[in-house]
Design a protein around this motif. Structure first.
Motif, PDB file in Angstrom:
ATOM      1  N   PHE A 103      47.196  37.728   2.751  1.00 52.78           N
ATOM      2  CA  PHE A 103      46.954  35.879   3.029  1.00 52.78           C
ATOM      3  C   PHE A 103      46.389  35.709   4.052  1.00 52.78           C
ATOM      4  CE2 PHE A 103      49.772  36.463  -0.608  1.00 52.78           C
ATOM      5  CZ  PHE A 103      49.881  35.511  -1.122  1.00 52.78           C
ATOM      6  N   ILE A 104      44.844  35.807   4.102  1.00 54.27           N
ATOM      7  CA  ILE A 104      44.452  35.339   5.377  1.00 54.27           C
ATOM      8  C   ILE A 104      43.463  33.969   5.179  1.00 54.27           C
ATOM      9  CG2 ILE A 104      42.505  36.388   6.846  1.00 54.27           C
ATOM     10  CD1 ILE A 104      42.497  39.022   4.985  1.00 54.27           C
ATOM     11  N   PHE A 105      43.917  33.326   6.227  1.00 54.26           N
ATOM     12  CA  PHE A 105      43.660  32.093   7.073  1.00 54.26           C
ATOM     13  C   PHE A 105      42.104  32.287   7.060  1.00 54.26           C
ATOM     14  CE2 PHE A 105      43.215  27.759   7.811  1.00 54.26           C
ATOM     15  CZ  PHE A 105      43.586  26.816   6.933  1.00 54.26           C
ATOM     16  N   LEU A 106      41.039  31.509   6.497  1.00 57.92           N
ATOM     17  CA  LEU A 106      39.615  31.392   8.040  1.00 57.92           C
ATOM     18  C   LEU A 106      39.769  30.248   8.052  1.00 57.92           C
ATOM     19  CD1 LEU A 106      37.258  33.338   8.222  1.00 57.92           C
ATOM     20  CD2 LEU A 106      36.172  31.430   6.125  1.00 57.92           C
ATOM     21  N   MET A 107      39.207  30.415   9.807  1.00 56.87           N
ATOM     22  CA  MET A 107      39.819  28.901  10.424  1.00 56.87           C
ATOM     23  C   MET A 107      37.929  28.639  11.173  1.00 56.87           C
ATOM     24  SD  MET A 107      41.645  26.817  11.035  1.00 56.87           S
ATOM     25  CE  MET A 107      41.960  26.070  13.224  1.00 56.87           C
ATOM     26  N   PRO A 108      37.481  27.326  11.262  1.00 51.59           N
ATOM     27  CA  PRO A 108      36.354  27.212  12.133  1.00 51.59           C
ATOM     28  C   PRO A 108      36.529  26.918  13.604  1.00 51.59           C
ATOM     29  CG  PRO A 108      37.572  24.957  11.520  1.00 51.59           C
ATOM     30  CD  PRO A 108      38.211  26.531  10.588  1.00 51.59           C
ATOM     31  N   PRO A 109      35.707  27.315  14.463  1.00 52.56           N
ATOM     32  CA  PRO A 109      35.738  27.150  15.881  1.00 52.56           C
ATOM     33  C   PRO A 109      36.465  25.733  16.430  1.00 52.56           C
ATOM     34  CG  PRO A 109      33.746  27.892  15.194  1.00 52.56           C
ATOM     35  CD  PRO A 109      34.528  27.320  13.577  1.00 52.56           C
ATOM     36  N   SER A 110      36.172  24.817  15.402  1.00 50.93           N
ATOM     37  CA  SER A 110      37.005  22.841  15.929  1.00 50.93           C
ATOM     38  C   SER A 110      36.448  23.008  14.133  1.00 50.93           C
ATOM     39  CB  SER A 110      36.361  22.609  17.146  1.00 50.93           C
ATOM     40  OG  SER A 110      34.869  22.716  16.545  1.00 50.93           O
ATOM     41  N   LEU A 111      37.423  21.539  14.875  1.00 47.96           N
ATOM     42  CA  LEU A 111      36.921  20.531  13.524  1.00 47.96           C
ATOM     43  C   LEU A 111      36.111  19.694  13.765  1.00 47.96           C
ATOM     44  CD1 LEU A 111      40.767  18.771  13.036  1.00 47.96           C
ATOM     45  CD2 LEU A 111      39.629  20.012  11.533  1.00 47.96           C
ATOM     46  N   ALA A 112      35.148  20.098  15.138  1.00 47.42           N
ATOM     47  CA  ALA A 112      33.634  19.404  15.380  1.00 47.42           C
ATOM     48  C   ALA A 112      33.054  20.257  14.650  1.00 47.42           C
ATOM     49  CB  ALA A 112      33.913  18.956  16.664  1.00 47.42           C
ATOM     50  N   GLU A 113      33.217  21.324  14.994  1.00 49.47           N
ATOM     51  CA  GLU A 113      32.476  21.865  13.523  1.00 49.47           C
ATOM     52  C   GLU A 113      32.177  22.340  12.449  1.00 49.47           C
ATOM     53  OE1 GLU A 113      29.907  25.240  13.887  1.00 49.47           O
ATOM     54  OE2 GLU A 113      29.551  23.690  15.057  1.00 49.47           O
ATOM     55  N   LEU A 114      33.828  22.227  12.213  1.00 47.29           N
ATOM     56  CA  LEU A 114      33.760  21.993  10.741  1.00 47.29           C
ATOM     57  C   LEU A 114      32.706  20.797   9.902  1.00 47.29           C
ATOM     58  CD1 LEU A 114      34.738  23.180   8.176  1.00 47.29           C
ATOM     59  CD2 LEU A 114      36.757  21.502   8.241  1.00 47.29           C
ATOM     60  N   ARG A 115      33.076  20.150  10.893  1.00 47.27           N
ATOM     61  CA  ARG A 115      31.723  18.757   9.758  1.00 47.27           C
ATOM     62  C   ARG A 115      30.520  18.523   9.646  1.00 47.27           C
ATOM     63  NH1 ARG A 115      32.624  12.857   9.451  1.00 47.27           N
ATOM     64  NH2 ARG A 115      34.720  12.396  10.063  1.00 47.27           N
TER      65      ARG A 115
END
Length: 204
Positions: A120-132
């Motif tokens: 099980f692998i969770f893919l994370m954004p560099p930051s929530l600001a970048e995700l937005r």
């Protein structure tokens, strides 16, 4: 000796983090990874093939699959069922192929209950600001919907502890490289290999 079995790889992450892009790039680099084909009750669209794009079933067939426990996970969207057939996953793994399932956190939780030996692998954004920024960049959603997605993303990140690995998707190539390293390491785990090499030791 028995042939090596494949892995079930489950990849999750917030909407907009780039799961589909990473999965596509990963499969281009690694021909031993197959993409999980889902089952659905919706009608095929032009050009779609049974067993390639989806496994197409009637509502009655799908509900029978639910009753018989033949789905790793399933959900209902807009009057149609969608799910992951357990037999397809197991047949792929038994052929020595890895299979990757790109799925939301809630679905991954169901898969882990049925198939805890998965990776099980969770893919994370560099930051929530970048995700937005990535979601806004799509230009397809209202500000209200974007706010809702960000709230969901925070809740999903809180569930990260359910996963075996966390990979930051700062650059596609780096994220793919990290996931390939994880897959290689998983194939080298002693619990996956011990029976194989026990047999080897018995050969005279």
């Amino acid at each position: 000796m028995k042939d090596d079995k494949g892995l079930l790889i489950v990849l999750s992450g917030p909407a907009g983090v780039g799961k589909g892009t990473v999965c596509g790039a990963l499969r281009e680099e690694d021909t031993n990874i197959e993409y999980s084909v889902s089952a659905t009750t919706r009608a095929p669209r032009p050009g779609e093939e049974h067993g390639v794009n989806y496994f197409f079933h009637s509502k009655e067939e799908f509900e029978k699959m639910i009753e018989e426990g033949r789905l790793l996970e399933w959900a209902q969207y807009v009057d149609n069922y969608y799910g992951t057939p357990l037999d397809y996953v197991e047949e792929t793994i038994d052929r020595g192929k890895d299979i990757i399932l790109e799925i939301e956190v809630q679905g991954a939780e169901k898969v882990k209950e049925r198939y805890p030996e998965g990776t099980f692998i969770f893919l994370m954004p560099p930051s929530l600001a970048e995700l937005r920024s990535r979601i806004v960049g799509r230009g397809t959603e209202t500000s209200e919907l974007i706010d809702k997605r960000m709230t969901v993303a925070k809740n999903e990140i809180d569930m990260m502890k359910m996963y075996d690995y966390v990979v930051e998707n700062d650059e596609i190539e780096k994220a793919v490289s990290r996931i390939r390293s994880i897959v290689t390491a998983e194939h080298c785990k002693q619990e996956r290999l011990i029976e194989k090499y026990k047999e080897l030791a018995e050969v005279e």
